[in-house]
Scaffold this motif. Sequence first.
Motif, short mmCIF file in Angstrom:
data_model
loop_
_atom_site.label_atom_id
_atom_site.label_comp_id
_atom_site.label_asym_id
_atom_site.label_seq_id
_atom_site.Cartn_x
_atom_site.Cartn_y
_atom_site.Cartn_z
N GLU A 170 -11.59 -10.53 19.23
CA GLU A 170 -12.58 -11.52 19.66
C GLU A 170 -13.95 -10.88 19.93
OE1 GLU A 170 -13.14 -14.74 23.23
OE2 GLU A 170 -11.11 -14.33 22.51
N GLU A 171 -13.96 -9.76 20.66
CA GLU A 171 -15.22 -9.09 21.00
C GLU A 171 -16.02 -8.69 19.77
OE1 GLU A 171 -14.36 -5.67 23.47
OE2 GLU A 171 -13.20 -6.91 24.85
N HIS A 172 -15.33 -8.28 18.73
CA HIS A 172 -16.00 -7.79 17.52
C HIS A 172 -16.08 -8.86 16.44
CE1 HIS A 172 -16.43 -3.67 18.91
NE2 HIS A 172 -15.33 -3.93 19.58
N ASP A 173 -15.60 -10.07 16.77
CA ASP A 173 -15.59 -11.19 15.82
C ASP A 173 -14.97 -10.75 14.49
OD1 ASP A 173 -16.00 -13.81 15.02
OD2 ASP A 173 -18.04 -13.42 14.31
N ALA A 174 -13.83 -10.05 14.60
CA ALA A 174 -13.16 -9.52 13.41
C ALA A 174 -12.64 -10.65 12.54
CB ALA A 174 -12.01 -8.60 13.82
N ARG A 175 -12.79 -10.49 11.25
CA ARG A 175 -12.34 -11.48 10.27
C ARG A 175 -10.98 -11.14 9.68
NH1 ARG A 175 -15.79 -14.87 12.04
NH2 ARG A 175 -17.89 -14.77 11.25
N LEU A 176 -10.54 -9.87 9.86
CA LEU A 176 -9.32 -9.39 9.25
C LEU A 176 -8.86 -8.15 9.99
CD1 LEU A 176 -7.39 -9.56 6.72
CD2 LEU A 176 -9.08 -8.22 5.50
N VAL A 177 -7.54 -7.98 10.11
CA VAL A 177 -6.98 -6.80 10.76
C VAL A 177 -6.03 -6.12 9.79
CG1 VAL A 177 -5.50 -5.96 12.63
CG2 VAL A 177 -7.18 -7.76 13.09
N TYR A 178 -6.24 -4.84 9.56
CA TYR A 178 -5.34 -4.01 8.76
C TYR A 178 -4.51 -3.17 9.71
CZ TYR A 178 -7.94 -5.14 4.51
OH TYR A 178 -8.52 -5.78 3.45
N LEU A 179 -3.20 -3.24 9.54
CA LEU A 179 -2.27 -2.52 10.39
C LEU A 179 -1.51 -1.52 9.54
CD1 LEU A 179 -1.22 -3.23 13.48
CD2 LEU A 179 0.82 -3.84 12.24
N GLY A 180 -1.47 -0.27 9.99
CA GLY A 180 -0.77 0.76 9.23
C GLY A 180 0.74 0.59 9.26
N LEU A 181 1.37 0.62 8.09
CA LEU A 181 2.82 0.51 7.97
C LEU A 181 3.37 1.87 7.56
CD1 LEU A 181 5.40 -1.28 7.89
CD2 LEU A 181 4.92 -1.62 5.45
N PRO A 182 4.18 2.49 8.44
CA PRO A 182 4.73 3.81 8.10
C PRO A 182 5.80 3.71 7.03
CG PRO A 182 5.61 3.07 10.19
CD PRO A 182 4.62 2.03 9.75
N ARG A 183 5.62 4.46 5.99
CA ARG A 183 6.60 4.54 4.90
C ARG A 183 6.97 6.01 4.70
NH1 ARG A 183 7.08 0.03 1.51
NH2 ARG A 183 5.49 -1.55 1.79
N SER A 184 8.14 6.22 4.13
CA SER A 184 8.52 7.58 3.78
C SER A 184 7.73 8.00 2.55
CB SER A 184 10.02 7.64 3.48
OG SER A 184 10.30 6.91 2.30
N MET A 185 7.77 9.27 2.23
CA MET A 185 7.03 9.75 1.06
C MET A 185 7.52 9.08 -0.23
SD MET A 185 4.63 11.43 2.22
CE MET A 185 3.94 12.03 0.70
N GLN A 227 -12.70 -2.02 -4.73
CA GLN A 227 -12.19 -1.82 -6.09
C GLN A 227 -11.65 -3.10 -6.71
OE1 GLN A 227 -9.28 1.24 -5.49
NE2 GLN A 227 -10.78 2.89 -5.46
N THR A 228 -10.97 -3.91 -5.89
CA THR A 228 -10.27 -5.08 -6.43
C THR A 228 -10.96 -6.41 -6.14
OG1 THR A 228 -8.92 -5.44 -4.44
CG2 THR A 228 -8.06 -3.90 -6.12
N GLY A 229 -11.80 -6.45 -5.11
CA GLY A 229 -12.42 -7.71 -4.71
C GLY A 229 -11.50 -8.55 -3.82
N ASP A 230 -10.31 -8.04 -3.53
CA ASP A 230 -9.35 -8.75 -2.70
C ASP A 230 -8.98 -7.90 -1.49
OD1 ASP A 230 -9.12 -11.04 -4.27
OD2 ASP A 230 -7.57 -10.14 -5.52
N ALA A 231 -8.43 -8.56 -0.47
CA ALA A 231 -7.94 -7.85 0.69
C ALA A 231 -6.79 -6.93 0.28
CB ALA A 231 -7.47 -8.84 1.75
N ALA A 232 -6.70 -5.81 0.94
CA ALA A 232 -5.64 -4.84 0.65
C ALA A 232 -4.37 -5.22 1.41
CB ALA A 232 -6.10 -3.44 1.06
N GLY A 233 -3.27 -4.65 0.98
CA GLY A 233 -2.03 -4.75 1.73
C GLY A 233 -1.30 -6.07 1.62
N GLU A 234 -0.30 -6.19 2.49
CA GLU A 234 0.63 -7.32 2.49
C GLU A 234 0.33 -8.23 3.68
OE1 GLU A 234 5.26 -7.59 3.95
OE2 GLU A 234 4.61 -5.75 3.00
N LEU A 235 0.10 -9.51 3.41
CA LEU A 235 -0.21 -10.48 4.47
C LEU A 235 1.01 -10.69 5.36
CD1 LEU A 235 -2.29 -12.49 5.64
CD2 LEU A 235 -1.30 -14.21 4.10
#
Length: 157
Positions: free
Chosen positions: A51-66, A141-149
């Motif tokens: 809210e303070e930063h009026d963020a439009r999107l949040v990216y959350l890191g998902l830990p995966r194995s190598m 690079q893609t013009g779209d949001a990254a990651g999985e919604l």
Amino acid sequence: MSTAPGVRLGIDPGEARIGVASSDPHGILATPLETVARAKGDLDRLAALVEEHDARLVYLGLPRSMSGGEGPSAGRVRAFAQDLAARIHPVPVRLCDERLSTVTAEGQLRAQGRKGKKRRAVVDMAAAVVILQGALERERQTGDAAGELVRADAPDQ
């Protein structure tokens, strides 16, 4: 889904601390913002930052194995992402692969001469910067949001 202008937040959800980074409104550069203690009220603090930063999107890191698989920590992050998405709805939360983000952040901090406790105090924020910067670059690079919604189920009332 094309990305709209606006601040994005990057989150590195650790076991003890949650690193948070933010972007500029044009989505070009990620910078460290805050480290939130992993405890009761952490979702409230993250919601307040959105809210303070009026963020439009949040990216959350998902830990995966190598190999790209998911272990127990990924399951915990998915549950946390679900809770966050419900809490900040309608702001979207997207999961992004965070493989090596902490390793990269540690290397960058060592290169800056940060040692021991000083490095540990900021590594979560630095990892959030790595996660967010990677997502911003994929957006460009893609013009779209990254990651999985993450689906935002309604919070229990």
